[in-house]
Design an enzyme around this catalytic site. Sequence first.
Site, PDB file in Angstrom:
ATOM      1  N   GLU A 177      24.982  -8.116   4.103  1.00  0.00           N
ATOM      2  CA  GLU A 177      24.140  -8.973   4.956  1.00  0.00           C
ATOM      3  C   GLU A 177      24.097 -10.427   4.476  1.00  0.00           C
ATOM      4  O   GLU A 177      23.035 -10.973   4.152  1.00  0.00           O
ATOM      5  CB  GLU A 177      22.720  -8.410   5.020  1.00  0.00           C
ATOM      6  CG  GLU A 177      22.644  -7.061   5.698  1.00  0.00           C
ATOM      7  CD  GLU A 177      21.234  -6.594   6.011  1.00  0.00           C
ATOM      8  OE1 GLU A 177      20.307  -6.987   5.283  1.00  0.00           O
ATOM      9  OE2 GLU A 177      21.046  -5.857   6.985  1.00  0.00           O
ATOM     10  N   GLU A 371      25.067   0.075   9.190  1.00  0.00           N
ATOM     11  CA  GLU A 371      23.661   0.431   8.978  1.00  0.00           C
ATOM     12  C   GLU A 371      22.976   0.499  10.331  1.00  0.00           C
ATOM     13  O   GLU A 371      23.185  -0.382  11.171  1.00  0.00           O
ATOM     14  CB  GLU A 371      22.917  -0.633   8.157  1.00  0.00           C
ATOM     15  CG  GLU A 371      23.215  -0.651   6.700  1.00  0.00           C
ATOM     16  CD  GLU A 371      22.330  -1.630   5.944  1.00  0.00           C
ATOM     17  OE1 GLU A 371      21.162  -1.845   6.338  1.00  0.00           O
ATOM     18  OE2 GLU A 371      22.819  -2.198   4.958  1.00  0.00           O
TER      19      GLU A 371
HETATM   20  C1  BGP Z   1      19.134  -3.873   5.350  1.00  0.00           C
HETATM   21  C2  BGP Z   1      19.675  -3.741   3.954  1.00  0.00           C
HETATM   22  C3  BGP Z   1      19.478  -2.434   3.304  1.00  0.00           C
HETATM   23  C4  BGP Z   1      18.300  -1.660   3.790  1.00  0.00           C
HETATM   24  C5  BGP Z   1      17.971  -1.788   5.240  1.00  0.00           C
HETATM   25  C6  BGP Z   1      16.633  -1.283   5.656  1.00  0.00           C
HETATM   26  O1  BGP Z   1      18.610  -5.141   5.537  1.00  0.00           O
HETATM   27  O2  BGP Z   1      21.055  -4.024   3.904  1.00  0.00           O
HETATM   28  O3  BGP Z   1      19.586  -2.584   1.934  1.00  0.00           O
HETATM   29  O4  BGP Z   1      17.348  -1.394   2.920  1.00  0.00           O
HETATM   30  O5  BGP Z   1      18.061  -3.101   5.690  1.00  0.00           O
HETATM   31  O6  BGP Z   1      15.637  -2.168   5.238  1.00  0.00           O
HETATM   32  P1  BGP Z   1      14.354  -1.682   4.489  1.00  0.00           P
HETATM   33  O7  BGP Z   1      14.844  -0.933   3.303  1.00  0.00           O
HETATM   34  O8  BGP Z   1      13.625  -2.892   4.129  1.00  0.00           O
HETATM   35  O9  BGP Z   1      13.640  -0.816   5.447  1.00  0.00           O
END
Ligand code: BGP
Length: 477
Positions: A177, A371
């Site tokens: 990201e 993701e």
């Molecule tokens: C993205 C990241 C991840 C992940 C996901 C969910 O931004 O690449 O590392 O964690 O989001 O976010 P969160 O864990 O804050 O719910």
Amino acid sequence: MKQFPESFLWGGAAAANQFEGAYLEDGKLPSTADTLGVGMENRMGRTGPIEMQPEIYCPSHKAIDFYHHYKEDVALFGEMGFQVFRTSIAWSRIFPKGDELEPNEKGLQFYDDLFDELHKYGIEPLITITHYEMPLHLAQEYGGWKNRKLIDFYERYCKTIFTRYKDKVKYWLNFNEINTNAMLPLFQCGFTKGFTDPDRWQDIYQASHHMFVASARANQLCHEIIPGAKIGMMLAGMQSYPETCKPEDVYATLKHKHESLYFADTMMRGHYPAYAKSMWREKGVKLDIQPGDLELMAAYPCDYLGFSYYMSGVTAADPSGGSSIGNLAFGKQNPYLEGSSDWGWQIDAVGLKSYLVELYDRYEKPLFIVENGLGTRDELLPTEKDGYRVEDDYRIDYLRRHIIEIYNAIQDGVEVMGYTPWGCIDLVSASGGQMSKRYGFIYVDVDDEGHGTFERCKKKSFDWYKQVIETKGGNVL
Ligand code: BGP
């Protein structure tokens, strides 16, 4: 029967600092992620120097202890039929301080063993070279990516892992990201910056320039060392709509998109977009671009675009009345959408389709949804035999709706390489550090303070996703 293409890769995603634990084992030293506690304030709200916090619980230290459970966990991924598993390598396992000349053999061995285990089940590793962390020493001694020296350290790290894993890994992503640099440099740039710090934009855009050059060098090396491999970039994806059809709102949305697509435009096309100059001017940025940088970036753009997608947002020329709609997104609520996650992330499956189409129109290179998912508090229900179960129909519904829209985008001609839902096994949240924000098909018995048995348990979505993979999406289409 409708189905996804044969070549479409199904799997799941995780990241080293959010699930491995064992933060000081086998020669590893702390990474920047190991300094973060639980709660938004202790993570996204951090200011000042990046330092360890021995007085509080930092969840990456234990996480879900994948480091010691990886065989059991990979077996569960195999049982679901994963064809691909996205995880990251912890840079600080390979080069514990980041600036050493020789790598740490035990760290290299861990990933060798992990990749072998994945291949045993026919699972291809998809490796993020660095996911929201760097060796802490690089942040403390060098100021993170602000410092041009990091390009060389990253290059040495890449060369080491490409050479070592050339027969085991063919899908790579350089940074997680990368557009979040502009919102939260702490996570990946290796320094903190407040929104009102006068040098905020200068440091963020200079650090990002160094990362673009480093990425180009990594792309070059990857192709030289591993013929046939694919190396992509990774974007925090989010669809954004204008609040109305008022031309000013449409223009504001376009400008808003530039803020995030600046990173993809540069890394996918190999040159800074035309609007970059005005963006730098508005933000008071004067980039130090060394001779050869732009040529290198042009010669080695990324092969594909990986992105995360959780939600959409609304933009207006007049931002007043906007509110937070997700951890890294601010904007207005969309009256046409129903439902958001327990954490206020506005759910929008159709937005994923239009986002896919838009990105493919723009880059004409393959896309990979690396993701996607629903972070919720899962309720444990008793079973007849003293155990517990999780009936996560809400997760099934979220994923089902998104899978349908990916299929629709493919019908529109978009080339999608695969789908790896986030946190396929419960892990630590990046934004809040909690374990109670769960995404997995597999429940892990650990709480927000790191207490629990670390026992794994299949949720209802486990069998459902297994069937999705078995039928190539046929059961949901
Ligand atoms: C993205 C990241 C991840 C992940 C996901 C969910 O931004 O690449 O590392 O964690 O989001 O976010 P969160 O864990 O804050 O719910």
